[in-house]
Design a protein around this motif. Structure first.
Motif, PDB file in Angstrom:
ATOM      1  N   ASP A  24       0.863  -1.188   0.000  1.00  0.00           N
ATOM      2  CA  ASP A  24       0.000   0.000   0.000  1.00  0.00           C
ATOM      3  C   ASP A  24       0.893   1.230   0.000  1.00  0.00           C
ATOM      4  OD1 ASP A  24      -1.972   1.919   0.245  1.00  0.00           O
ATOM      5  OD2 ASP A  24      -2.854   1.078   2.069  1.00  0.00           O
ATOM      6  N   GLY A  26       1.278   5.129  -0.083  1.00  0.00           N
ATOM      7  CA  GLY A  26       0.426   6.228   0.347  1.00  0.00           C
ATOM      8  C   GLY A  26      -0.616   5.726   1.328  1.00  0.00           C
ATOM      9  N   CYS A  27      -0.184   4.873   2.258  1.00  0.00           N
ATOM     10  CA  CYS A  27      -1.111   4.146   3.136  1.00  0.00           C
ATOM     11  C   CYS A  27      -1.737   5.009   4.225  1.00  0.00           C
ATOM     12  CB  CYS A  27      -0.416   2.947   3.759  1.00  0.00           C
ATOM     13  SG  CYS A  27       0.882   3.369   4.940  1.00  0.00           S
ATOM     14  N   GLY A  28      -1.225   6.215   4.448  1.00  0.00           N
ATOM     15  CA  GLY A  28      -1.790   7.065   5.490  1.00  0.00           C
ATOM     16  C   GLY A  28      -1.687   6.396   6.845  1.00  0.00           C
ATOM     17  N   ASP A  69       4.355   5.629   3.594  1.00  0.00           N
ATOM     18  CA  ASP A  69       3.795   6.973   3.507  1.00  0.00           C
ATOM     19  C   ASP A  69       4.840   7.946   4.026  1.00  0.00           C
ATOM     20  OD1 ASP A  69       0.602   7.936   3.278  1.00  0.00           O
ATOM     21  OD2 ASP A  69       1.951   9.385   4.221  1.00  0.00           O
ATOM     22  N   ILE A  75       1.873   6.846  10.053  1.00  0.00           N
ATOM     23  CA  ILE A  75       2.663   5.612  10.138  1.00  0.00           C
ATOM     24  C   ILE A  75       2.825   5.172  11.592  1.00  0.00           C
ATOM     25  CG2 ILE A  75       4.963   4.619   9.786  1.00  0.00           C
ATOM     26  CD1 ILE A  75       3.297   4.698   7.237  1.00  0.00           C
ATOM     27  N   ALA A  98       7.526   7.454  -1.938  1.00  0.00           N
ATOM     28  CA  ALA A  98       7.006   6.370  -2.780  1.00  0.00           C
ATOM     29  C   ALA A  98       8.042   5.917  -3.806  1.00  0.00           C
ATOM     30  CB  ALA A  98       5.717   6.814  -3.463  1.00  0.00           C
ATOM     31  N   GLN A 118      -2.444   4.945  -3.336  1.00  0.00           N
ATOM     32  CA  GLN A 118      -3.410   5.953  -2.903  1.00  0.00           C
ATOM     33  C   GLN A 118      -3.006   7.328  -3.437  1.00  0.00           C
ATOM     34  OE1 GLN A 118      -5.920   4.508  -1.424  1.00  0.00           O
ATOM     35  NE2 GLN A 118      -4.881   2.581  -1.068  1.00  0.00           N
ATOM     36  N   PRO A 120      -2.419  11.371  -3.156  1.00  0.00           N
ATOM     37  CA  PRO A 120      -2.002  12.248  -2.054  1.00  0.00           C
ATOM     38  C   PRO A 120      -3.136  13.179  -1.606  1.00  0.00           C
ATOM     39  CG  PRO A 120      -1.077  13.012  -4.124  1.00  0.00           C
ATOM     40  CD  PRO A 120      -1.774  11.707  -4.406  1.00  0.00           C
ATOM     41  N   THR A 121      -3.021  13.648  -0.386  1.00  0.00           N
ATOM     42  CA  THR A 121      -3.977  14.607   0.151  1.00  0.00           C
ATOM     43  C   THR A 121      -3.872  15.906  -0.644  1.00  0.00           C
ATOM     44  OG1 THR A 121      -3.632  13.631   2.305  1.00  0.00           O
ATOM     45  CG2 THR A 121      -4.711  15.778   2.262  1.00  0.00           C
TER      46      THR A 121
END
Length: 136
Positions: A24, A26-28, A69, A75, A98, A118, A120-121
């Motif tokens: 994953d 960008g797993c946040g 992330d 994390i 990443a 994922q 990004p914000t």
């Protein structure tokens, strides 16, 4: 100076690094991997999702999981939950870019079976009316 270089000793990270890997990027806070790595085969939805995403002969419990992330807060949260749920033998979270992390994936001794990426914000850029800090 100030640059963190990561090395990934997969045999040190996982109890069995030959198992298929679920990634994953960008797993946040790690919610997806925490859910998948703790899924049991008793749930009908678990059997169906693993069949669709991993193939006929694998279940989520057959896999290792790694999330990456840049957000240290997320994390650290994910690591804490993984520790409390005793998932650390097959679940690992790391703070890394990443691009840098993906370069290390080729050294994983098992098969990379499933990858989630994922978005990004979308933080607004300073002095801009649109866009974000991570995408053009």
């Amino acid at each position: 100076q100030g640059i963190i270089t990561h090395s990934y000793d997969w045999d040190e990270i996982f109890q069995d690094a030959s198992r298929p890997l679920v990634v994953d990027v960008g797993c946040g806070m790690g919610v997806s991997l925490l859910g998948l790595s703790s899924t049991t085969e008793q749930l009908p939805s678990s059997k169906e999702s693993s069949r669709l995403l991993l193939g006929e002969n694998l279940t989520w419990s057959d896999c290792n999981f790694v999330g990456v992330d840049l957000g240290a807060l997320g994390i650290e949260y994910a690591r804490g939950v993984a520790h409390r749920c005793n998932l650390e033998d097959n679940l690992h979270f790391t703070i890394d870019a990443a691009e840098d992390f993906c370069r290390h994936l080729k050294s994983y001794p098992g098969e990379i079976r499933f990858c989630m990426i994922q978005f990004p914000t979308p933080f607004l850029l300073q002095n801009k009316d649109f866009g974000n800090s991570q995408l053009p």
